[in-house]
Design a protein around this motif. Structure first.
Motif, mmCIF file in Angstrom:
data_model
loop_
_atom_site.group_PDB
_atom_site.id
_atom_site.type_symbol
_atom_site.label_atom_id
_atom_site.label_comp_id
_atom_site.label_asym_id
_atom_site.label_seq_id
_atom_site.Cartn_x
_atom_site.Cartn_y
_atom_site.Cartn_z
ATOM 1 N N LEU A 4 0.820 -1.211 0.000
ATOM 2 C CA LEU A 4 0.000 0.000 0.000
ATOM 3 C C LEU A 4 0.853 1.261 0.000
ATOM 4 C CD1 LEU A 4 -2.731 1.414 0.428
ATOM 5 C CD2 LEU A 4 -2.527 0.957 2.833
ATOM 6 N N GLN A 5 2.036 1.179 0.648
ATOM 7 C CA GLN A 5 2.902 2.353 0.768
ATOM 8 C C GLN A 5 3.303 2.908 -0.606
ATOM 9 O OE1 GLN A 5 4.160 3.812 3.539
ATOM 10 N NE2 GLN A 5 3.235 2.485 5.054
ATOM 11 N N VAL A 47 -8.608 4.956 -3.627
ATOM 12 C CA VAL A 47 -8.844 3.653 -4.254
ATOM 13 C C VAL A 47 -7.893 2.607 -3.697
ATOM 14 C CG1 VAL A 47 -8.810 2.402 -6.416
ATOM 15 C CG2 VAL A 47 -9.804 4.631 -6.341
ATOM 16 N N SER A 48 -6.615 3.017 -3.458
ATOM 17 C CA SER A 48 -5.683 2.006 -2.953
ATOM 18 C C SER A 48 -6.008 1.630 -1.512
ATOM 19 C CB SER A 48 -4.245 2.496 -3.073
ATOM 20 O OG SER A 48 -4.099 3.710 -2.429
ATOM 21 N N PHE A 49 -6.468 2.605 -0.712
ATOM 22 C CA PHE A 49 -6.926 2.252 0.638
ATOM 23 C C PHE A 49 -8.089 1.269 0.569
ATOM 24 C CE2 PHE A 49 -5.080 6.228 2.576
ATOM 25 C CZ PHE A 49 -4.282 5.552 3.463
ATOM 26 N N HIS A 51 -8.861 -0.797 -1.754
ATOM 27 C CA HIS A 51 -8.440 -2.113 -2.228
ATOM 28 C C HIS A 51 -7.749 -2.900 -1.116
ATOM 29 C CE1 HIS A 51 -6.935 -5.191 -4.856
ATOM 30 N NE2 HIS A 51 -5.705 -4.920 -4.527
ATOM 31 N N HIS A 52 -6.874 -2.210 -0.370
ATOM 32 C CA HIS A 52 -6.087 -2.948 0.615
ATOM 33 C C HIS A 52 -6.871 -3.238 1.886
ATOM 34 C CE1 HIS A 52 -2.039 -3.249 -1.132
ATOM 35 N NE2 HIS A 52 -2.543 -2.327 -1.924
ATOM 36 N N LEU A 53 -7.869 -2.415 2.208
ATOM 37 C CA LEU A 53 -8.712 -2.705 3.377
ATOM 38 C C LEU A 53 -9.930 -3.523 2.990
ATOM 39 C CD1 LEU A 53 -8.521 0.684 5.238
ATOM 40 C CD2 LEU A 53 -7.259 -1.374 5.688
ATOM 41 N N GLN A 54 -10.052 -3.901 1.730
ATOM 42 C CA GLN A 54 -11.160 -4.718 1.230
ATOM 43 C C GLN A 54 -12.509 -4.091 1.563
ATOM 44 O OE1 GLN A 54 -10.507 -8.685 2.535
ATOM 45 N NE2 GLN A 54 -8.736 -8.947 1.215
ATOM 46 N N ASP A 55 -12.626 -2.818 1.221
ATOM 47 C CA ASP A 55 -13.854 -2.080 1.492
ATOM 48 C C ASP A 55 -14.207 -1.285 0.247
ATOM 49 O OD1 ASP A 55 -15.938 -0.685 2.636
ATOM 50 O OD2 ASP A 55 -14.942 -0.635 4.582
ATOM 51 N N MET A 56 -15.493 -1.116 -0.014
ATOM 52 C CA MET A 56 -15.905 -0.458 -1.238
ATOM 53 C C MET A 56 -16.105 1.044 -1.043
ATOM 54 S SD MET A 56 -15.956 -1.375 -4.142
ATOM 55 C CE MET A 56 -16.299 -2.946 -4.819
ATOM 56 N N ARG A 57 -16.029 1.521 0.208
ATOM 57 C CA ARG A 57 -16.371 2.922 0.452
ATOM 58 C C ARG A 57 -15.345 3.873 -0.137
ATOM 59 N NH1 ARG A 57 -18.187 -0.069 4.438
ATOM 60 N NH2 ARG A 57 -20.333 0.210 5.061
ATOM 61 N N GLN A 59 -13.981 3.592 -3.073
ATOM 62 C CA GLN A 59 -14.370 3.834 -4.464
ATOM 63 C C GLN A 59 -15.595 4.734 -4.538
ATOM 64 O OE1 GLN A 59 -14.418 0.471 -6.972
ATOM 65 N NE2 GLN A 59 -12.694 -0.498 -5.968
#
Lengths: 100, 172
Positions: A4-5, A47-49, A51-57, A59
């Motif tokens: 993510l970094q 978007v990268s947050f 994706h990495h936290l597996q959350d749709m909010r 996007q």
């Protein structure tokens, strides 16, 4: 898997370039494009947050930011056209009536 | 390995193109570099499982916003940009503050701790498709913000028309 970094560094670099462009350019159109650059940097990090936290909010926030960016571009370009009609310039340091 | 190479290419292209956007002489070239940059950002979204946003990025940013910028640049007929100076007098301060922001952001990222993971795994997205998952959350949990966004867009339309239209002769 990309950490993510990396995405956040890319986003920070893009945001810094946007700040630099906004502060150093004289042309108001390019200053507006620097604002779009900063909004896109924020979008990448959201978007990268997400994706990495597996959350749709993340996007969904990007969706709202794109809508606000479209509104901001329409209003801003209308202001630029009004400015050009009154002053025949797009250089921001020649518009100094308010002594800002 | 391929994922890292793709990211390296996209990130390098995005950084290079955004530097070109803020440093080229002609605003038209700036807009065209920005168009290319938006396509690379859409590619970056594809690597992050956000197909819907990649499509929206191309359609809204590249298709609508940049065309608007290009129209304004052509409308204003800025021929003298090539000869006059591009930067404000105190440009080193601008560069310095942007660099300071970058350093602070990098330093702050060192202490970042990720929160607990959510429920929308890549397998779920693959089973249900990205657009369906976004739509379900957008039209239930985020319905009210969605309506507010439509009001914002309406205000933008009215504001743009009333700002940019010529004054009628009878009003003067």
């Amino acid at each position: 898997m990309i950490p993510l970094q990396w995405y956040l560094w890319l986003s920070a670099a893009m945001f810094a370039i946007g700040i630099a462009g906004f502060l150093i350019r004289r042309n108001i159109i390019i200053m507006f494009m620097s604002i779009e650059l900063m909004l896109n940097a924020a979008n990448i990090s959201l978007v990268s947050f997400g994706h990495h936290l597996q959350d749709m909010r993340g996007q969904i926030l990007v969706f709202f930011i794109i809508a606000v960016a479209a509104a901001e571009a329409a209003i801003g370009l209308a202001i630029i056209i009004a400015l050009f009609r009154n002053r025949t310039t797009t250089y921001i340091d020649e518009v100094n009536e308010m002594k800002g | 390995m391929i994922a890292q190479l793709t990211f390296a290419y996209l990130a390098g292209a995005i950084i290079l193109l955004s530097l070109l956007v803020i440093s080229t002489k002609s605003p038209v070239h700036s807009v065209l570099f920005m168009l290319l940059m938006f396509f690379h950002i859409a590619g970056l979204y594809l690597t992050l499982n956000a197909e819907f946003l990649a499509a929206i990025q191309v359609m809204v940013y590249a298709g609508a916003i940049l065309v608007l910028f290009l129209f304004v640049v052509l409308l204003l007929n800025l021929k003298e940009e090539v000869v006059v100076k591009r930067f404000v007098v105190r440009w080193p301060y601008g560069i310095a503050s942007a660099f300071a922001f970058f350093l602070f952001a990098i330093l702050a990222l060192q202490s970042f701790v990720a929160g607990p993971k959510g429920t929308i795994t890549p397998e779920l997205i693959k089973a249900e498709t990205n657009t369906k998952v976004i739509g379900r959350i957008l039209y239930t949990e985020y319905l009210f913000p969605f309506e507010i966004v439509s009001v914002i867009l309406l205000i933008a339309i009215i504001g743009a028309v009333s700002l940019a239209k010529k004054r009628l002769r009878s009003e003067q």
